[in-house]
Design a protein around this motif. Structure first.
Motif, PDB file in Angstrom:
ATOM      1  N   GLY A 114       0.798  -1.216   0.000  1.00  0.00           N
ATOM      2  CA  GLY A 114       0.000   0.000   0.000  1.00  0.00           C
ATOM      3  C   GLY A 114       0.832   1.268   0.000  1.00  0.00           C
ATOM      4  N   ILE A 115       2.128   1.148   0.266  1.00  0.00           N
ATOM      5  CA  ILE A 115       2.993   2.331   0.253  1.00  0.00           C
ATOM      6  C   ILE A 115       3.075   2.923  -1.151  1.00  0.00           C
ATOM      7  CG2 ILE A 115       5.345   3.151   0.658  1.00  0.00           C
ATOM      8  CD1 ILE A 115       3.796   2.502   3.181  1.00  0.00           C
ATOM      9  N   PHE A 116       2.961   2.051  -2.167  1.00  0.00           N
ATOM     10  CA  PHE A 116       3.086   2.549  -3.542  1.00  0.00           C
ATOM     11  C   PHE A 116       1.998   3.561  -3.898  1.00  0.00           C
ATOM     12  CE2 PHE A 116       2.539   2.452  -8.121  1.00  0.00           C
ATOM     13  CZ  PHE A 116       3.836   2.589  -8.572  1.00  0.00           C
ATOM     14  N   PRO A 117       0.704   3.243  -3.775  1.00  0.00           N
ATOM     15  CA  PRO A 117      -0.306   4.267  -4.094  1.00  0.00           C
ATOM     16  C   PRO A 117      -0.256   5.469  -3.160  1.00  0.00           C
ATOM     17  CG  PRO A 117      -1.342   2.354  -3.077  1.00  0.00           C
ATOM     18  CD  PRO A 117       0.074   1.966  -3.397  1.00  0.00           C
ATOM     19  N   LEU A 118       0.168   5.245  -1.909  1.00  0.00           N
ATOM     20  CA  LEU A 118       0.250   6.356  -0.965  1.00  0.00           C
ATOM     21  C   LEU A 118       1.332   7.343  -1.393  1.00  0.00           C
ATOM     22  CD1 LEU A 118      -0.855   7.532   1.654  1.00  0.00           C
ATOM     23  CD2 LEU A 118       0.830   6.159   2.915  1.00  0.00           C
ATOM     24  N   THR A 119       2.499   6.834  -1.759  1.00  0.00           N
ATOM     25  CA  THR A 119       3.573   7.719  -2.227  1.00  0.00           C
ATOM     26  C   THR A 119       3.233   8.329  -3.585  1.00  0.00           C
ATOM     27  OG1 THR A 119       4.746   5.770  -3.106  1.00  0.00           O
ATOM     28  CG2 THR A 119       5.390   6.560  -0.927  1.00  0.00           C
ATOM     29  N   TRP A 120       2.495   7.598  -4.407  1.00  0.00           N
ATOM     30  CA  TRP A 120       2.034   8.147  -5.690  1.00  0.00           C
ATOM     31  C   TRP A 120       1.170   9.381  -5.440  1.00  0.00           C
ATOM     32  CZ3 TRP A 120      -0.252   4.805 -10.256  1.00  0.00           C
ATOM     33  CH2 TRP A 120      -0.747   5.646 -11.232  1.00  0.00           C
ATOM     34  N   LEU A 121       0.211   9.264  -4.540  1.00  0.00           N
ATOM     35  CA  LEU A 121      -0.698  10.372  -4.274  1.00  0.00           C
ATOM     36  C   LEU A 121       0.047  11.574  -3.721  1.00  0.00           C
ATOM     37  CD1 LEU A 121      -3.550  11.513  -4.147  1.00  0.00           C
ATOM     38  CD2 LEU A 121      -3.803  10.448  -1.892  1.00  0.00           C
ATOM     39  N   VAL A 122       0.944  11.341  -2.770  1.00  0.00           N
ATOM     40  CA  VAL A 122       1.701  12.438  -2.162  1.00  0.00           C
ATOM     41  C   VAL A 122       2.603  13.107  -3.204  1.00  0.00           C
ATOM     42  CG1 VAL A 122       3.467  13.011  -0.464  1.00  0.00           C
ATOM     43  CG2 VAL A 122       1.617  11.445   0.152  1.00  0.00           C
ATOM     44  N   THR A 123       3.312  12.288  -3.987  1.00  0.00           N
ATOM     45  CA  THR A 123       4.226  12.838  -4.986  1.00  0.00           C
ATOM     46  C   THR A 123       3.488  13.631  -6.049  1.00  0.00           C
ATOM     47  OG1 THR A 123       5.690  10.922  -4.653  1.00  0.00           O
ATOM     48  CG2 THR A 123       6.053  12.258  -6.617  1.00  0.00           C
ATOM     49  N   ALA A 124       2.393  13.063  -6.578  1.00  0.00           N
ATOM     50  CA  ALA A 124       1.625  13.753  -7.614  1.00  0.00           C
ATOM     51  C   ALA A 124       1.035  15.059  -7.087  1.00  0.00           C
ATOM     52  CB  ALA A 124       0.515  12.846  -8.135  1.00  0.00           C
ATOM     53  N   SER A 125       0.584  15.055  -5.842  1.00  0.00           N
ATOM     54  CA  SER A 125       0.015  16.268  -5.258  1.00  0.00           C
ATOM     55  C   SER A 125       1.068  17.367  -5.139  1.00  0.00           C
ATOM     56  CB  SER A 125      -0.576  15.964  -3.877  1.00  0.00           C
ATOM     57  OG  SER A 125      -1.622  15.017  -3.960  1.00  0.00           O
ATOM     58  N   LEU A 126       2.252  16.997  -4.684  1.00  0.00           N
ATOM     59  CA  LEU A 126       3.326  17.980  -4.550  1.00  0.00           C
ATOM     60  C   LEU A 126       3.739  18.546  -5.900  1.00  0.00           C
ATOM     61  CD1 LEU A 126       5.548  16.242  -1.831  1.00  0.00           C
ATOM     62  CD2 LEU A 126       4.029  18.210  -1.529  1.00  0.00           C
ATOM     63  N   ILE A 127       3.807  17.678  -6.916  1.00  0.00           N
ATOM     64  CA  ILE A 127       4.175  18.139  -8.258  1.00  0.00           C
ATOM     65  C   ILE A 127       3.139  19.105  -8.801  1.00  0.00           C
ATOM     66  CG2 ILE A 127       4.479  17.393 -10.644  1.00  0.00           C
ATOM     67  CD1 ILE A 127       5.733  14.819  -9.571  1.00  0.00           C
TER      68      ILE A 127
END
Length: 503
Positions: free
Chosen positions: A302-315
């Motif tokens: 589950g870390i993968f979608p969580l980091t995806w969401l955080v990274t995409a939001s920051l970008i």
């Protein structure tokens, strides 16, 4: 020997049946989308449709990308769409059908990933959430490159999931190649590379111990992480070399240049992102529950979608402008995380609870019951999804078609008209976009030079009429060489013909 041959035959038939079953499901998805949305009837869903259609049209006519056709996007969708036209004909419907097929691939890959990691029920729920997320279907039927790129990225992730289960290097090779194709479709999936590398490192820890290779160099080259990176890099560079897709000014500067970032004040990130998320706030709520479940239960996958969401939001908070069609970058991980929320709710119910109600621990059920109730209420209260159709003018379309036989070139800031008529636009201005104007890559000196070079017999202004007419140089040239034949009541579209004296 006969028995062995029979078993192999059964295995092959079983695999074929499985493939055909998945193809059947994907075809049902395509058919369903065609039924519920006006794929054939709609004139235009987004201005970008015209840009992508006319680029593919010009490419199929023998014009080359980047040297003749100005393009700020990687080449593969344009190339694929041009070949698609050669097979199925030059129609908007055919192009939209291609995007729907990519959408089906995205939905299928998304479901398969969640099915393998969480089970069928969370996968089905999350897939339905993604399908019904804000504007997902609209983007799935628009001739735009976001969904194709994301579908290939999702397929690449699914192949990594298969590698995790089977530890076969062919999945690593295919994953790297498919992600390279995604990047050469639209570069906005590039942020997934470090996330997927982290995913691969996790896989490597799970591999069984093997005998040591003779030298450390050989060991590093054949490790999954290095192999994936090599395939990704070679595939990406190979595609770029074949299509000469290394134009820094068009592919990078047009998006990330200081002038583009500084002048994109009409698309405020702080305002837009909350607005996007508000459209699916019920899914965000469930994703929040899923995120807590991942952290407290230490669910590594589950870390993968969580980091995806955080990274995409920051970008997206940093990048300008932020268009509505970037939202799937957030919707996919939100719905992915929501699957973990669904899984949490399911696991809170004891096994066999429906046959033995006395076994229920109602204290444990208070939270999932409240969460479910809030989810249902929010889904009922959520506002209707906007269609976002730009206006159209059939009168202008009919005028363009009326004069088609005497027209070699057409100049327009809305190239969907040119595509419907089957007329080429000057390739230098095939992409007349907001970003191109803001970056300073396209000036009125360039536009006048194009008009003088091609002498287009028709001009259609339907997007930046005031911008064009407020420019003295352009207005003077237009008045001297063209006659206005049509203007709508609202002044949103105008049609001109080249004067006989100017031919």
């Amino acid at each position: 020997m006969t028995a062995g041959y029979f078993n192999v035959t059964l295995l092959i038939m079983s695999k074929f049946n499985n493939v055909f079953f998945h193809l059947f499901i994907m075809s049902l998805y395509v058919g369903f989308v065609l039924v519920i949305r006006p794929v054939y009837q709609a004139f235009e869903f987004d201005y970008d449709e015209g840009l992508n259609l006319i680029k593919a049209f010009l490419y199929s006519q023998g014009f080359s990308l980047y040297t003749q056709i100005w393009s700020d996007q990687p080449p593969l969708f344009t190339v694929l769409l041009s070949y698609w036209f050669n097979i199925f004909g030059y129609s908007v419907f055919a192009a939209r059908l291609l995007v729907i097929l990519f959408s089906a691939l995205l939905i299928w890959s998304f479901y398969q990933i969640l099915r393998l990691s969480l089970g069928i029920i969370p996968a089905i729920v999350a897939t339905l959430l993604l399908f019904t997320s804000w504007l997902f279907v609209r983007l799935s039927i628009s001739v735009m490159i976001g969904i194709p790129s994301l579908s290939l990225a999702m397929l690449s992730i699914y192949l990594l999931t298969l590698y995790k289960r089977h530890l076969r290097k062919r999945f690593i090779i295919l994953s790297g190649a498919v992600l390279a194709v995604s990047l050469q479709t639209k570069l906005f999936t590039i942020f997934l590379i470090p996330l997927m590398l982290f995913y691969l490192l996790d896989f490597k820890r799970r591999e069984p111990e093997k005998s040591k290779l003779k030298d450390s160099l050989s060991s590093s080259v054949f490790s999954p992480l290095i192999l994936w990176l090599i395939v990704l890099a070679v595939s990406y560079l190979g595609i770029g070399f074949v299509f000469q897709a290394f134009n820094y000014e068009q592919l990078v500067q047009a998006h990330l240049g200081e002038r583009v970032q500084d002048k994109s004040t009409n698309f405020n990130n702080i305002e837009n992102l909350p607005y996007f998320l508000h459209q699916d706030y019920d899914y965000v709520f469930l994703a929040f529950i899923g995120s807590l479940a991942i952290l407290f239960k230490k669910q590594r996958e589950g870390i993968f979608p969580l980091t995806w969401l955080v990274t995409a939001s920051l970008i997206l908070l940093k990048h300008k402008p932020v268009w509505y069609h970037y939202y799937p970058l957030l919707a996919i991980p939100i719905c992915w995380l929501a699957a973990y929320g669904v899984d949490l709710v399911i696991n809170l119910f004891p096994k066999g609870w429906n046959s033995n109600l006395k076994s229920l621990n109602f204290k444990k059920l208070i939270f999932p019951i409240l969460a479910t109730a809030l989810l249902i209420v929010s889904m009922i209260a959520i506002p209707a999804k906007p269609k976002g159709k730009p206006p159209k003018s059939l009168e202008v379309m009919n005028l363009v078609l009326k004069h088609k036989d005497s027209t070699q070139w057409i100049f327009t800031d809305r190239p969907i008209y040119a595509f419907y008529a089957g007329l080429p636009v000057p390739p230098e201005i095939a992409v007349m976009s907001d970003k191109r104007f803001r970056s300073g890559n396209l000036t009125f000196d360039d536009i006048i030079a194009v008009l003088k070079k091609y002498r287009p017999e028709q001009i259609v202004l339907a997007r930046w009429i005031q911008t064009f007419k407020n420019n003295n140089q352009f207005r003077t040239y237009l008045d001297e060489n063209y006659s206005k034949t049509y203007e709508d009541e609202k002044g949103t579209v105008e049609h001109y013909l080249l004067k006989e004296s100017s031919r």
